[in-house]
Write an enzyme that holds these catalytic residues in place. Sequence first.
Site, PDB file in Angstrom:
ATOM      1  N   ASP A  76       6.476 -13.343   5.632  1.00  0.00           N
ATOM      2  CA  ASP A  76       5.916 -14.659   6.000  1.00  0.00           C
ATOM      3  C   ASP A  76       4.742 -14.544   6.981  1.00  0.00           C
ATOM      4  OD1 ASP A  76       7.175 -13.886   8.282  1.00  0.00           O
ATOM      5  OD2 ASP A  76       8.574 -15.571   8.372  1.00  0.00           O
ATOM      6  N   THR A  90       9.310  -8.119   8.925  1.00  0.00           N
ATOM      7  CA  THR A  90      10.071  -7.192   9.763  1.00  0.00           C
ATOM      8  C   THR A  90       9.159  -6.534  10.793  1.00  0.00           C
ATOM      9  OG1 THR A  90      11.108  -6.612   7.690  1.00  0.00           O
ATOM     10  CG2 THR A  90      11.810  -5.357   9.618  1.00  0.00           C
ATOM     11  N   GLY A 117       9.486  -4.152  14.325  1.00  0.00           N
ATOM     12  CA  GLY A 117      10.425  -3.467  15.203  1.00  0.00           C
ATOM     13  C   GLY A 117       9.684  -2.376  15.926  1.00  0.00           C
ATOM     14  N   TYR A 160      -4.200 -11.026  -5.683  1.00  0.00           N
ATOM     15  CA  TYR A 160      -3.075 -10.780  -6.597  1.00  0.00           C
ATOM     16  C   TYR A 160      -3.339 -11.310  -8.012  1.00  0.00           C
ATOM     17  CZ  TYR A 160       0.337  -9.713  -2.831  1.00  0.00           C
ATOM     18  OH  TYR A 160       1.020  -9.147  -1.796  1.00  0.00           O
ATOM     19  N   LYS A 215      -7.495  -1.491   5.408  1.00  0.00           N
ATOM     20  CA  LYS A 215      -6.923  -0.635   6.463  1.00  0.00           C
ATOM     21  C   LYS A 215      -7.815   0.581   6.544  1.00  0.00           C
ATOM     22  CE  LYS A 215      -1.969  -1.640   6.182  1.00  0.00           C
ATOM     23  NZ  LYS A 215      -0.715  -1.055   5.688  1.00  0.00           N
ATOM     24  N   SER A 264       0.847  -1.186   0.000  1.00  0.00           N
ATOM     25  CA  SER A 264       0.000   0.000   0.000  1.00  0.00           C
ATOM     26  C   SER A 264       0.887   1.242   0.000  1.00  0.00           C
ATOM     27  CB  SER A 264      -0.960   0.005   1.188  1.00  0.00           C
ATOM     28  OG  SER A 264      -0.256  -0.101   2.391  1.00  0.00           O
ATOM     29  N   ASP A 273     -37.929  12.310  19.613  1.00  0.00           N
ATOM     30  CA  ASP A 273     -37.140  12.808  18.475  1.00  0.00           C
ATOM     31  C   ASP A 273     -37.823  14.047  17.890  1.00  0.00           C
ATOM     32  OD1 ASP A 273     -35.492  12.998  16.262  1.00  0.00           O
ATOM     33  OD2 ASP A 273     -36.398  11.302  15.205  1.00  0.00           O
TER      34      ASP A 273
HETATM   35  C1  SPV Z   1     -32.932   9.360  12.172  1.00  0.00           C
HETATM   36  O1  SPV Z   1     -32.233   8.338  12.209  1.00  0.00           O
HETATM   37  O2  SPV Z   1     -33.117  10.083  13.157  1.00  0.00           O
HETATM   38  C2  SPV Z   1     -33.541   9.784  10.919  1.00  0.00           C
HETATM   39  C3  SPV Z   1     -33.902   8.778   9.915  1.00  0.00           C
HETATM   40  O3  SPV Z   1     -33.798  10.952  10.770  1.00  0.00           O
HETATM   41  S1  SPV Z   1     -35.562   8.393  10.151  1.00  0.00           S
HETATM   42  O4  SPV Z   1     -35.733   7.948  11.526  1.00  0.00           O
HETATM   43  O5  SPV Z   1     -35.902   7.347   9.204  1.00  0.00           O
HETATM   44  O6  SPV Z   1     -36.358   9.586   9.899  1.00  0.00           O
HETATM   45 MG    MG Z   2     -33.637  12.117  12.461  1.00  0.00          MG
END
Ligand code: SPV
Ligand code: MG
Length: 433
Positions: free
Chosen positions: A91, A122, A124, A75, A44, A9, A205
């Site tokens: 290894d 390696t 270290g 690969y 990673k 990488s 909410d």
């Molecule tokens: C939340 O996760 O608070 C969202 C998505 O706003 S939803 O609940 O679907 O509205």
């Molecule tokens: Mg929301």
Amino acid sequence: MKTVYLAMSADILHYGHINVIKEAQKYGTVIVGVLTDDVVSTYKKMPILSFEERKMMIENIKGVSEVVEQSSLDYVPNLLKYKPDFVIHGDNWRSGVQSETRSRVIETLAQWDGRLIEVEYTEGDSIKRLEQLMQQSSTTPDFRRGVLKRLLALKPLVTVMEAHNGLTALIVENTKVIKEDNRPKSFDAMWISSLCDSTAKGKPDIELVDLTSRLNTINDVLEVTTKPIILDGDTGGLVEHFVYTVKTLERLGVSAIIIEDKIGLKKNSLFGTDVEQSQDTIENFCHKIKEGKKALVTDDFMIISRIESLILKAGMDDALARAKAYIEAGTDGIMIHSKEKDGEEIKTFCREYAKFPNRVPLVVVPTSFNHMYEEELRELGVNMVIYANHLLRSAYPAMVDAATKILTHERSLECDEVCMPINQILTLIPGGN
Ligand code: SPV
Ligand code: MG
């Protein structure tokens, strides 16, 4: 002249890498396959240096004849293309997830009598220190903030999982599965859901949990993880407040905020039209997007606009008109939300969206249309999928079950079968002993 292939990488270079290249030179002309950014990010972290920078560094190392792109962890595609006489590797891949890759290298080389050479890996103190420093640098706000945009540019579909505290964020950070084709898969980013952040605090909410409290949750997540963070910013609030919110988030290293085009007392979208909710005008919401964009200092931070027209039954035409207007206003992404179980309206939106001449990344939250596989969503042109509430929803019944068992049996013995062992919880978070 024989040829020797090795892959790396090369995000950091140390004497271990130089030793392998020196050893390779003994067998022939050295071809180095540099892993592409998306390959490095799958096993990673997102590399700090871009593919071009890493390739340029290796091209300038003495003893390297050719540098090519390796675009899978496997690969085999490059081996078939370059048919090297030897592959050289440390290894340390004889056991663990890489052992399958190793077997495929041996099998493929056998087709032309090629051989795998393994050199002592390696290790270290200085290499460990270097890796620790790399790990720390990927948590600085400047690095972390930009990872989401880089992932969106690299991956056809970015997968995001809900986190509502340090512990759930660690689950999102560390959970990994190995797919059938030996490809590791983990979540790309974290969603700080308003529903889960509020519910975890025992609150509804409805934008009741204030920004200070949301920032505390974000800080807890930032402190223990490295993956990009997307904040569910509800309506974004007043424009005059929103401009401060985006600046604060940007400064902390958060990658994006998603704001929904509702006004007034916000209720969760999954209530749909069962509760009273109002949508903002296109004009007002575009103003919010524009002011938010103007307030930003970097190009990394994304303001993603969430369209609630389907939730509020305002129709597909309204949803599409809003998507066009928000893109015009400078939004960095569109989230289209729906609570229809069959997924038909999401499909229609995606198909129409695909025809837009100016598109920005498209985000969906398939809580209701959860039968749809990521592949189907990707084919529809979706760029980001958010699993918005699943850690909280799975934890709650398990906790109620444990509480009920103890009340029922008046002791905790019966509860033990659904609990993780004490010695496991004691060492779950390192540093406690
Ligand atoms: C939340 O996760 O608070 C969202 C998505 O706003 S939803 O609940 O679907 O509205
Ligand atoms: Mg929301």
